[in-house]
Design an enzyme around this catalytic site. Structure first.
Site, PDB file in Angstrom:
ATOM      1  CE  LYS A  67      -4.018  -2.128   2.299  1.00  0.00           C
ATOM      2  NZ  LYS A  67      -4.606  -2.277   3.305  1.00  0.00           N
ATOM      3  CE1 TYR A 191      -4.572  -3.305  -2.083  1.00  0.00           C
ATOM      4  CE2 TYR A 191      -6.608  -4.672  -1.613  1.00  0.00           C
ATOM      5  CZ  TYR A 191      -5.501  -3.924  -1.240  1.00  0.00           C
ATOM      6  OH  TYR A 191      -5.223  -4.107   0.027  1.00  0.00           O
TER       7      TYR A 191
END
Length: 425
Positions: A67, A191
């Site tokens: 992230k 993702y």
């Protein structure tokens, strides 16, 4: 001589090894099967030396540790304003998979929770990039941070995507608020591929070391992102990286950090070192139990808390003396150390409180290691004002720590590589 650092890492691994608390991430079948006894630690210095112990070359999926790096890539690709328009930077106080968004805008509270990370992934790559191009950009970017080519673990990806119901709901919400433009399933797939990239503990130490080194990979020497992007990324890691345990982490450990549910944990101490640990058993926050214990020990043993400020160093002004013949004296100010605001203020104050009487003033930077942007402006403004006061000003700068000095309107400075210009005793 053998360095004591690998021995130290081995000792701290041995100290935390008996702790069997926590459990692997059982909501992802592939992660639930991980060996819970794996244990590793690695450090990467900003000049590129890696120390490691334990299972430091064992591969596992990066998961949420991706992230902050994807956030850095998005900031670099789209700019700060475009990213902040879609993802805020406020701590959520909630678990990583909660629907933590602003009520009116739907903007995720930060890029470290899943909602924010899905939105951030959609902002990587240039405007108009396809989903496949964004995935490729993320893999290339993570590889640049690690200093070697990284690959996706397809088995982890398929295991995760089959059970990504909560992330799908988050993506649907983001799409409803126009935070993302993709089909929600496509956004979650991208993702999830990002989270499925395989790394080792040593890779993670190098990646964290790149953040600690102002965005320059310590092994390859290649810039990955700018220092401004790193500052933003580390700030968000410090306040949001450990989810609803971020406040406790920052006060107790004091290192900007990020965890992953495969058991990885990274920390970046700016200007010093990147740190990584690996142990798959997780606590209730989703953070590695033994990894958190290791970081606590690192802070206690090596003084790594970000707020543990060392005592003030010696004055930035090493010496002030007069050189040259009596009828043509030069006031020589020798500076030292790393010049930032406080050090530059001391230099400027010296010129103000004890102005040189000699017509020629030399400022030596031979013992100066670096000058940041603020100190640079302050020193050059001092040069300009000395010029306006009638002095001829010289910079002794053999290592070019202050390249292309421009004192601005009315200022003049001559750069010398040594003192031979002056008739010194």
């Amino acid at each position: 001589m053998r360095s004591p650092i690998p021995d130290y890492l081995t000792d701290v691994l041995r100290a935390v090894e008996p702790d069997q608390s926590g459990a692997t991430a059982d909501y992802i079948p592939e992660l639930a099967q991980a060996d819970p006894d794996r244990l590793a630690a690695a450090l990467c210095t900003v000049d590129g030396h890696v120390y490691s112990a334990g299972d430091a070359t064992a591969a596992f999926s990066i998961q949420s540790i991706s992230k902050p790096f994807a956030y850095a890539l998005a900031l670099a690709d789209r700019g700060f304003d475009a990213v902040l328009e879609k993802v805020s930077v406020e701590p959520s106080g909630n678990a990583f998979n909660e629907m933590s968004v602003e009520p009116e805008t739907g903007r995720p509270l930060n890029p470290m929770i899943n909602a924010g990370a899905i939105a951030t992934h959609s902002l990587t790559g240039p405007l108009g990039a396809t989903p496949d191009e964004r995935v490729a950009r993320v893999i290339d970017g993570l590889s640049a941070f690690a200093g070697r080519r990284l690959e996706i673990d397809e088995s982890v990806y398929h295991s995760e995507i089959r059970h990504a119901y909560r992330n799908r709901s988050l993506a649907n919400m983001l799409r409803a608020y126009d935070i993302i433009a993709d089909d929600p399933l496509v956004a979650v797939a991208g993702y999830t591929r990002q989270c499925s990239v395989l790394v080792t503990t040593e890779d993670l130490a190098v990646m964290a070391g790149t953040l600690a080194n102002r965005g320059v990979n310590p092994l390859t020497g290649r810039p990955v992102v700018s220092a401004e992007v790193v500052r933003q990324t580390l700030s968000v890691m410090a306040t949001c990286g450990m989810y609803d345990g971020a406040g406790d982490w920052m006060t107790r450990v004091g290192v900007p950090a990020k965890s992953g549910v495969a058991g990885g944990l990274i920390g970046a101490l700016p200007g010093q070192v990147g740190i990584a640990t690996f142990s798959p058993r997780l606590d209730r926050h989703g953070n590695s139990v033994r990894g958190a214990d290791l970081f606590t020990r690192f802070t206690a043993d090596m003084g790594m808390h970000l707020m543990e400020v060392p005592p003030a160093g010696p004055s930035a002004i090493r010496s002030r003396r007069i050189i040259g013949p009596a009828d043509d004296e030069v006031a020589l100010f020798s500076l030292q150390g790393d010049l930032r605001f406080a050090a530059a203020e001391r230099v400027v104050r010296e010129f103000q409180e004890n102005p040189p009487e000699q017509s020629r003033v030399a400022i030596s930077l031979r013992r100066v290691f670096s000058i940041d942007a603020v100190a640079r402006r302050m020193v050059l403004e001092a040069v300009r004002r000395l010029t306006l006061d009638g002095h001829d000003v010289y910079l002794i700068d053999p290592d070019t720590v202050l390249p292309d000095p421009d004192p601005g309107t009315g200022g003049r400075v001559q750069v010398l590589h040594d003192l031979e210009t002056f008739d010194t005793p």
